[in-house]
Design an enzyme around this catalytic site. Structure first.
Site, mmCIF file in Angstrom:
data_model
loop_
_atom_site.group_PDB
_atom_site.id
_atom_site.type_symbol
_atom_site.label_atom_id
_atom_site.label_comp_id
_atom_site.label_asym_id
_atom_site.label_seq_id
_atom_site.Cartn_x
_atom_site.Cartn_y
_atom_site.Cartn_z
ATOM 1 N N HIS A 172 -10.204 11.051 9.727
ATOM 2 C CA HIS A 172 -10.207 11.064 8.260
ATOM 3 C C HIS A 172 -11.606 10.667 7.789
ATOM 4 C CE1 HIS A 172 -9.243 10.115 4.114
ATOM 5 N NE2 HIS A 172 -7.981 10.438 4.287
ATOM 6 N N GLU B 88 -7.690 5.722 -3.979
ATOM 7 C CA GLU B 88 -8.048 6.453 -2.762
ATOM 8 C C GLU B 88 -8.207 7.937 -3.072
ATOM 9 O OE1 GLU B 88 -5.528 6.203 0.646
ATOM 10 O OE2 GLU B 88 -5.159 4.057 0.427
ATOM 11 N N LYS C 53 -8.720 8.283 12.651
ATOM 12 C CA LYS C 53 -10.134 8.305 13.053
ATOM 13 C C LYS C 53 -10.842 9.596 12.647
ATOM 14 C CE LYS C 53 -9.060 9.595 17.879
ATOM 15 N NZ LYS C 53 -7.604 9.392 17.799
ATOM 16 N N ASN D 96 0.847 -1.193 0.000
ATOM 17 C CA ASN D 96 0.000 0.000 0.000
ATOM 18 C C ASN D 96 0.881 1.240 0.000
ATOM 19 O OD1 ASN D 96 -2.829 1.171 0.405
ATOM 20 N ND2 ASN D 96 -1.674 2.206 2.015
ATOM 21 N N GLU D 97 0.673 2.110 -0.987
ATOM 22 C CA GLU D 97 1.417 3.367 -1.075
ATOM 23 C C GLU D 97 2.919 3.140 -0.830
ATOM 24 O OE1 GLU D 97 -1.998 6.658 0.064
ATOM 25 O OE2 GLU D 97 -0.561 6.072 1.600
ATOM 26 N N TRP E 80 -4.356 14.614 8.262
ATOM 27 C CA TRP E 80 -2.912 14.764 8.345
ATOM 28 C C TRP E 80 -2.407 16.143 7.920
ATOM 29 C CZ3 TRP E 80 -1.699 15.728 3.313
ATOM 30 C CH2 TRP E 80 -2.528 15.159 2.329
#
Length: 686
Positions: free
Chosen positions: A370, A319, A368, A161-162, A327
């Site tokens: 996001h 995404e 949480k 992932n990423e 962030w």
């Protein structure tokens, strides 16, 4: 291979093979009690979701200990999703090593340039070059692939992932050994390496390969070519890891396409995605908007670049966010209409899938706050209503699935080597921002209503009447020859300050700047004139009342060829009355040079003059130019015109004929775009 994925998604519960766009999210059922899962599937169907990514951060759950496995919960959720008609993009779960692995093998943890260990507690705490990590990770990949190879819900594999988001640069001993191996392959001999790195300077000449290290924290500026090569190596190390997982998956599940999610957005620059694209079956990308004056232009630019990386073929938006992220310094919620517009701009630029992070907003953990498709407020919320509305819109856009983006007449060249090298230390200025310069040109074209593609130097450049190459700093001899041929054959090249200055080894092209492009441009610069801080100079740009302000950089230009026309002069500063913008005519082609940063507004005034020799202009009517972005996809005998309102005002676009898949028209037939609105019109192919 994205067609393979789409062909599996096109079969609904009744077997109808009608094309459709994929829609969904990262789904993390392990964060929730079992009783929530069936409600999740019900709401997914209500929203029009047909694909989810599962298992991304599940390593510790799937493998609680080195020789212990727990697949019962994952079996159950795979079955449940399949019964609901939802496909699974199954992650290999290798993104975040479990505590048992890092406790037993702390030698897999990354090390910073200053020698600090990056400890567990977040994510991506692993070295791309660690043989110990790779052994355990590939064991997990193999076990996952063997278990789910024949599961009917499986439509694609999602590697890690990423990759590189937090661990692209590792300076450990593992990295040092791998770096030396990479350098041996690149240079073969120490003499070749010493020449490339210019080690005669500062007594750096190497007499043994074992003496070479990554550019760790040093007393002064590390060797610049060493730094550039370490950036190249670090991208390649992650690419090699991607290949390792991919090869296991292809061995065990040859019919299932493999992807990984890139991060073409903002300042993410450590991974050369243009070089990675050929390693996967279809390109996927993550993108998050960073609020600012060019935020939606940056979204369009990034989506456009993903299309360029994908060769114009459809790709997968893995995404983005329904609303605020968690962030940024201040996490601003999206306004009404932003969720749909942001999504549809990606679709316009070639995305055949629209997915979010994540399905259900977490109640605990670092993300949480996001946003998600189902927010903390639940399904009875404005966000979820917008999510279901977008699901209906994507159903209406089903005919677009599988089509490719129609090439524009203007190409903006985006080059990772130039990005990496132009922003290194010990340069004329630390204020240079490669990506911002490229974005400024893109924003100016949007303001003029001119379509452009963002492409890499490896693209088929001859398809473009105009090539804009901002800060093309690294120009190897073959590229200089190719650009010269392009202009001599009738193409129109536009480049800028700090271009053509070095070769692939970061060695200066001697004889005066802009080095490799000096003869093509017909100019010579003996000395750069970078500007301090907020200092600006006045430039007499045609079309801009009072001229424009140049910042960051100026050049002392001497015209060396009578075929050069001076299009703008400096009116103030050290180089007042000297050329600021030049153009050299070469047969039916031309090569232009812009020696300062003019910003999007200044470039908007200059570009009509630069585009004129190619006869390139807007495809939009006068009243819509600047307010509307036009993007075109085509295929199956049709063109699909995406009209995106760039403003917070209602805009009418007359003269657009065709079948409106989404959007409305007024009594006169003009397409009417509400604030932050998108319309899509289908026309017969030309």
């Amino acid at each position: 291979m994205i067609s393979t994925l789409l062909s599996q998604l096109r079969h609904g519960p009744d077997g109808d093979p009608t094309p459709r766009l994929a829609y969904g999210a990262d789904y993390n059922p392990e964060q929730w009690p079992r009783e929530v899962w069936e409600e999740d599937v019900r709401l997914m169907r209500e929203a029009g979701v047909n694909i989810v990514s599962v298992g991304i951060f599940s390593w510790a759950r799937v493998q609680p200990a080195e020789n212990e496995w727990d697949f019962g919960w994952l079996d159950e959720i795979m079955d449940l999703l399949h019964a609901g008609g939802i496909g699974v993009d199954l992650a290999t779960a290798t993104a975040s090593p479990p505590p048992w692995l890092t406790t037993a093998h702390p030698e897999i943890l990354p090390v910073t340039a200053s020698g600090e260990t990056l400890w567990p507690g977040a994510r991506q705490h692993w070295r791309p070059t660690s043989p110990v990590f790779r052994e355990h990770a590939l064991r997990l990949v193999r076990t996952m692939a063997e278990r789910y190879a024949d599961h009917p819900a499986l439509v694609a594999w999602h590697v890690s992932n990423e990759l590189g988001c937090h661990n692209v640069y590792d300076y450990s001993d593992d990295a040092a050994r791998a770096f030396r191996g990479w350098l041996r392959a690149r240079y073969t001999t120490l003499d070749a390496l010493n020449h490339a790195w210019g080690t005669a300077f500062w007594s750096q000449r190497y007499s043994d390969w074992e003496q070479i290290l990554p550019p760790r924290l040093a007393a002064s500026h590390p060797n610049p070519t060493q730094q550039l090569d370490f950036k190249r190596f670090s991208s390649d190390a992650l690419k090699d890891y991607l290949r390792a997982e991919r090869d296991v998956l292809r061995e065990l599940t040859p019919g299932v396409p493999v992807t990984t999610n890139f991060m073409v957005m903002g300042g993410t620059k450590g991974m050369n995605y243009a070089d990675w694209a050929a390693e996967i079956d279809f390109v996927s990308n993550d993108h998050y908007v960073v609020p600012g004056p060019q935020d939606r232009d940056e979204l369009s630019f990034s989506a456009n670049l993903v299309s360029g990386i994908s060769g114009g073929r459809p790709w997968f938006l893995m995404e983005h966010s329904t609303s605020a992220v968690n962030w940024q310094p201040v996490n601003v919620a999206k306004r009404p209409g932003d969720l749909a517009r942001d999504s549809l701009v990606h679709v316009a630029h070639g995305a055949d899938a629209v997915c979010f992070f994540q399905w259900r907003q977490s109640a605990a953990g670092a993300e949480k706050y996001h946003s998600a498709m189902v927010p903390h407020a639940g399904a009875d919320s404005e966000v979820f209503r917008a999510v279901t509305g977008l699901g209906r819109t994507l159903e209406a856009l089903a005919p677009v699935a599988g089509t490719e983006r129609e090439p524009a007449r203007v190409g903006i060249v985006f080059d990772w080597d130039s990005w990496w090298a132009s922003e290194q230390d010990s340069h004329p200025t630390s204020l240079l921002d490669y990506r911002q310069e490229a974005l400024n040109w893109y924003s100016a074209l949007l303001a003029l209503g001119v379509r452009a593609d963002v492409v890499t130097p490896q693209a088929e450049l001859d398809r473009y009447q105009v090539l804009i190459a901002p800060v093309l700093h690294v120009v190897p001899a073959p590229l200089a020859k190719e650009l010269t041929r392009y202009v001599e054959n009738g193409g129109h090249l536009i480049t800028t300050y700090f271009s053509g200055v070095v070769d692939e080894n970061d060695h200066i092209w001697l004889g005066g700047y802009p080095g490799a492009l000096r003869d093509l441009l017909g100019i010579r610069v003996e000395e750069f004139g970078p500007l301090l801080g907020t200092d600006t100079v006045d430039v007499d740009v045609n079309g801009v009342a009072g001229g424009a302000a140049g910042s960051v950089w100026t050049d002392r230009i001497t015209v060396t060829d009578p075929a050069v026309e001076v299009l703008a002069h400096y009116r103030s500063g050290t180089y007042a009355d000297r050329p600021a913008v030049t153009r050299r005519t070469v047969g039916q082609g031309s090569a232009a040079y812009v020696s300062t940063r003019l910003g999007a507004d200044g470039l908007t005034g200059l570009l009509p003059e630069l585009l004129a020799p190619a006869g390139v202009g807007s495809e939009l009517p006068d009243g819509a130019r600047g307010s509307v972005e036009l993007i075109v996809r085509r295929g199956g005998g049709s063109r699909y015109l995406f009209l995106v309102n760039r403003t917070d005002e209602t805009v009418a676009v007359p003269g657009i004929t065709g079948d409106a898949l989404i959007g409305r028209t007024d009594d006169g037939g003009a397409v009417v775009l509400s604030p932050r609105d998108v319309a899509v019109v289908r026309q017969p192919a030309r």
